[in-house]
Design a protein around this motif. Structure first.
Motif, PDB file in Angstrom:
ATOM      1  N   VAL A   1       0.855  -1.184   0.000  1.00 60.03           N
ATOM      2  CA  VAL A   1       0.000   0.000   0.000  1.00 60.03           C
ATOM      3  C   VAL A   1       0.893   1.237   0.000  1.00 60.03           C
ATOM      4  N   TYR A   2       0.541   2.195  -0.829  1.00 58.19           N
ATOM      5  CA  TYR A   2       1.285   3.439  -0.959  1.00 58.19           C
ATOM      6  C   TYR A   2       0.348   4.604  -0.672  1.00 58.19           C
ATOM      7  N   TRP A   3       0.901   5.651  -0.089  1.00 58.77           N
ATOM      8  CA  TRP A   3       0.137   6.880   0.118  1.00 58.77           C
ATOM      9  C   TRP A   3       0.821   8.022  -0.642  1.00 58.77           C
ATOM     10  N   TYR A   4       0.011   8.800  -1.341  1.00 59.51           N
ATOM     11  CA  TYR A   4       0.472   9.970  -2.084  1.00 59.51           C
ATOM     12  C   TYR A   4      -0.376  11.173  -1.706  1.00 59.51           C
ATOM     13  N   GLN A   5       0.258  12.347  -1.752  1.00 60.19           N
ATOM     14  CA  GLN A   5      -0.444  13.601  -1.500  1.00 60.19           C
ATOM     15  C   GLN A   5      -0.400  14.442  -2.774  1.00 60.19           C
ATOM     16  N   GLN A   6      -1.527  15.030  -3.135  1.00 57.79           N
ATOM     17  CA  GLN A   6      -1.550  15.928  -4.289  1.00 57.79           C
ATOM     18  C   GLN A   6      -2.090  17.287  -3.870  1.00 57.79           C
ATOM     19  N   SER A   7      -1.223  18.264  -3.827  1.00 62.64           N
ATOM     20  CA  SER A   7      -1.640  19.626  -3.546  1.00 62.64           C
ATOM     21  C   SER A   7      -1.393  20.473  -4.785  1.00 62.64           C
TER      22      SER A   7
ATOM     23  N   LEU B   1       1.785  15.702  -7.310  1.00 64.31           N
ATOM     24  CA  LEU B   1       1.642  14.378  -6.689  1.00 64.31           C
ATOM     25  C   LEU B   1       2.956  13.972  -6.036  1.00 64.31           C
ATOM     26  N   GLN B   2       2.917  13.726  -4.720  1.00 62.12           N
ATOM     27  CA  GLN B   2       4.136  13.373  -4.009  1.00 62.12           C
ATOM     28  C   GLN B   2       3.934  12.098  -3.207  1.00 62.12           C
ATOM     29  N   PHE B   3       4.925  11.226  -3.262  1.00 60.52           N
ATOM     30  CA  PHE B   3       4.917   9.990  -2.512  1.00 60.52           C
ATOM     31  C   PHE B   3       5.143  10.269  -1.035  1.00 60.52           C
ATOM     32  N   LEU B   4       4.339   9.663  -0.189  1.00 61.32           N
ATOM     33  CA  LEU B   4       4.487   9.842   1.252  1.00 61.32           C
ATOM     34  C   LEU B   4       5.141   8.634   1.917  1.00 61.32           C
TER      35      LEU B   4
ATOM     36  N   LEU C   1      -3.372  24.693   7.422  1.00 64.58           N
ATOM     37  CA  LEU C   1      -4.064  25.016   6.178  1.00 64.58           C
ATOM     38  C   LEU C   1      -3.383  24.358   4.971  1.00 64.58           C
ATOM     39  N   GLY C   2      -2.067  24.284   5.005  1.00 67.90           N
ATOM     40  CA  GLY C   2      -1.309  23.728   3.894  1.00 67.90           C
ATOM     41  C   GLY C   2      -1.461  22.227   3.719  1.00 67.90           C
ATOM     42  N   ASP C   3      -2.116  21.580   4.670  1.00 63.05           N
ATOM     43  CA  ASP C   3      -2.338  20.130   4.530  1.00 63.05           C
ATOM     44  C   ASP C   3      -3.546  19.845   3.653  1.00 63.05           C
ATOM     45  N   SER C   4      -4.271  20.865   3.298  1.00 61.62           N
ATOM     46  CA  SER C   4      -5.410  20.680   2.390  1.00 61.62           C
ATOM     47  C   SER C   4      -4.900  20.129   1.063  1.00 61.62           C
ATOM     48  N   ALA C   5      -5.445  18.999   0.671  1.00 62.01           N
ATOM     49  CA  ALA C   5      -4.937  18.309  -0.525  1.00 62.01           C
ATOM     50  C   ALA C   5      -5.816  17.104  -0.815  1.00 62.01           C
ATOM     51  N   LEU C   6      -5.523  16.484  -1.946  1.00 68.02           N
ATOM     52  CA  LEU C   6      -6.064  15.158  -2.254  1.00 68.02           C
ATOM     53  C   LEU C   6      -5.065  14.125  -1.760  1.00 68.02           C
ATOM     54  N   TYR C   7      -5.549  13.121  -1.081  1.00 67.91           N
ATOM     55  CA  TYR C   7      -4.686  12.045  -0.604  1.00 67.91           C
ATOM     56  C   TYR C   7      -5.110  10.757  -1.297  1.00 67.91           C
ATOM     57  N   PHE C   8      -4.155  10.175  -2.018  1.00 70.24           N
ATOM     58  CA  PHE C   8      -4.421   8.951  -2.759  1.00 70.24           C
ATOM     59  C   PHE C   8      -3.710   7.777  -2.116  1.00 70.24           C
ATOM     60  N   CYS C   9      -4.386   6.678  -2.147  1.00 66.13           N
ATOM     61  CA  CYS C   9      -3.807   5.409  -1.770  1.00 66.13           C
ATOM     62  C   CYS C   9      -3.681   4.569  -3.035  1.00 66.13           C
ATOM     63  N   ALA C  10      -2.612   3.813  -3.128  1.00 65.24           N
ATOM     64  CA  ALA C  10      -2.436   2.890  -4.242  1.00 65.24           C
ATOM     65  C   ALA C  10      -2.026   1.539  -3.676  1.00 65.24           C
ATOM     66  N   SER C  11      -2.261   0.493  -4.447  1.00 65.49           N
ATOM     67  CA  SER C  11      -1.809  -0.826  -4.007  1.00 65.49           C
ATOM     68  C   SER C  11      -1.181  -1.579  -5.168  1.00 65.49           C
ATOM     69  N   SER C  12      -0.353  -2.534  -4.826  1.00 64.66           N
ATOM     70  CA  SER C  12       0.236  -3.423  -5.829  1.00 64.66           C
ATOM     71  C   SER C  12       0.400  -4.804  -5.208  1.00 64.66           C
TER      72      SER C  12
ATOM     73  N   GLY D   1      -6.569   4.454  -5.773  1.00 64.06           N
ATOM     74  CA  GLY D   1      -7.945   4.650  -5.350  1.00 64.06           C
ATOM     75  C   GLY D   1      -8.474   6.004  -5.791  1.00 64.06           C
ATOM     76  N   PRO D   2      -9.721   6.310  -5.474  1.00 56.49           N
ATOM     77  CA  PRO D   2     -10.351   7.559  -5.919  1.00 56.49           C
ATOM     78  C   PRO D   2      -9.913   8.783  -5.129  1.00 56.49           C
ATOM     79  N   GLY D   3      -9.242   8.560  -3.985  1.00 54.50           N
ATOM     80  CA  GLY D   3      -8.722   9.678  -3.220  1.00 54.50           C
ATOM     81  C   GLY D   3      -9.663  10.182  -2.141  1.00 54.50           C
ATOM     82  N   THR D   4      -9.081  10.863  -1.165  1.00 51.63           N
ATOM     83  CA  THR D   4      -9.817  11.588  -0.131  1.00 51.63           C
ATOM     84  C   THR D   4      -9.420  13.050  -0.244  1.00 51.63           C
ATOM     85  N   ARG D   5     -10.429  13.905  -0.389  1.00 54.53           N
ATOM     86  CA  ARG D   5     -10.150  15.342  -0.460  1.00 54.53           C
ATOM     87  C   ARG D   5     -10.254  15.925   0.934  1.00 54.53           C
ATOM     88  N   LEU D   6      -9.138  16.406   1.445  1.00 51.56           N
ATOM     89  CA  LEU D   6      -9.086  16.998   2.779  1.00 51.56           C
ATOM     90  C   LEU D   6      -9.046  18.513   2.660  1.00 51.56           C
ATOM     91  N   THR D   7      -9.957  19.162   3.358  1.00 50.13           N
ATOM     92  CA  THR D   7      -9.976  20.621   3.415  1.00 50.13           C
ATOM     93  C   THR D   7      -9.802  21.034   4.870  1.00 50.13           C
TER      94      THR D   7
END
Lengths: 109, 114
Positions: free
Chosen positions: B32-38, B43-46, B83-94, B106-112
């Motif tokens: 499982v991978y977590w990525y943040q997109q602001s 798109l950045q790997f976490l 405030l700067g943590d507002s972003a889309l957070y994606f999970c991926a799997s392989s 995945g479809p992502g979680t939008r955090l505001t």
């Protein structure tokens, strides 16, 4: 991972082939070229990948130059649903994907 | 549909709060991978987990943490939100770990953060 350079945006008429270029002049011999796309704010979607040879699947074709310093993703018959940001990624022996800024492809009727 | 599910889809919270994002990988996938997109960072790997163990770390802040449970689902915990943590957070799997596994997002979680 090697850096990639892509044009920021491209347009393509519906039904025509979309050719998206990518430069990766510092690529090493064991690094693969991967393509993903992101439609609007959906999760990125895997398209295709290759090492040396040209590759084709149900979505696209990938043409890699002989010196491997550049590649082209080809969508043979673009549709409106292909409008997206396309990312070219060069991967070495690491798990993570390093996304650049990609190419925003706009397919128009 | 990639087979990766994320909940919630949207999350609105205030600065200083703590939230938990959840990811269920595709059936049988161990990584499982977590990525943040602001908007300003792209798109950045976490972080990555493989079969319950942390495998790789990217630009993940100390205020963020993650874990993968025995049933292979994963949670990303974000605390002392700014405030700067507002972003889309994606999970991926392989299926496995390693560079040449295709990652399914995945479809992502939008955090505001307000």
């Amino acid at each position: 991972d090697a850096k990639t350079t892509q044009p920021p945006s491209m347009d393509c008429a519906e039904g025509r082939a979309a050719n998206l270029p990518c430069n990766h002049s510092t690529i090493s011999g064991n690094e693969y070229v991967y393509w993903y796309r992101q439609i609007h704010s959906q999760g990125p979607q895997y398209i295709i990948h290759g090492l040396k040879n040209n590759e084709t699947n149900e979505m696209a074709s990938l043409i890699i130059t002989e010196d491997r310093k550049s590649s082209t993703l080809i969508l043979p018959h673009a549709t409106l649903r292909d409008t997206a940001v396309y990312y070219c990624i060069v991967r070495t022996n690491t798990d993570k994907l390093i996304f650049g800024t990609g190419t925003r492809l706009q397919v128009f009727p | 549909d990639s087979g990766v599910t994320q909940t919630p889809k949207h999350l609105i919270t205030a600065t200083g709060q703590r939230v938990t994002l959840r990811c269920s990988p595709r059936s049988g996938d161990l990584s499982v991978y977590w990525y943040q997109q602001s908007l300003d960072q792209g798109l950045q790997f976490l972080i990555q987990y493989y079969n319950g163990e942390e495998r790789a770390k990217g630009n993940i802040l100390e205020r963020f943490s993650a874990q993968q449970f025995p049933d292979l689902h994963s949670e990303l915990n974000l605390s002392s939100l700014e405030l700067g943590d507002s972003a889309l957070y994606f999970c991926a799997s392989s299926p496995l770990a390693g560079a040449y596994n295709e990652q399914f997002f995945g479809p992502g979680t939008r955090l505001t953060v307000l």
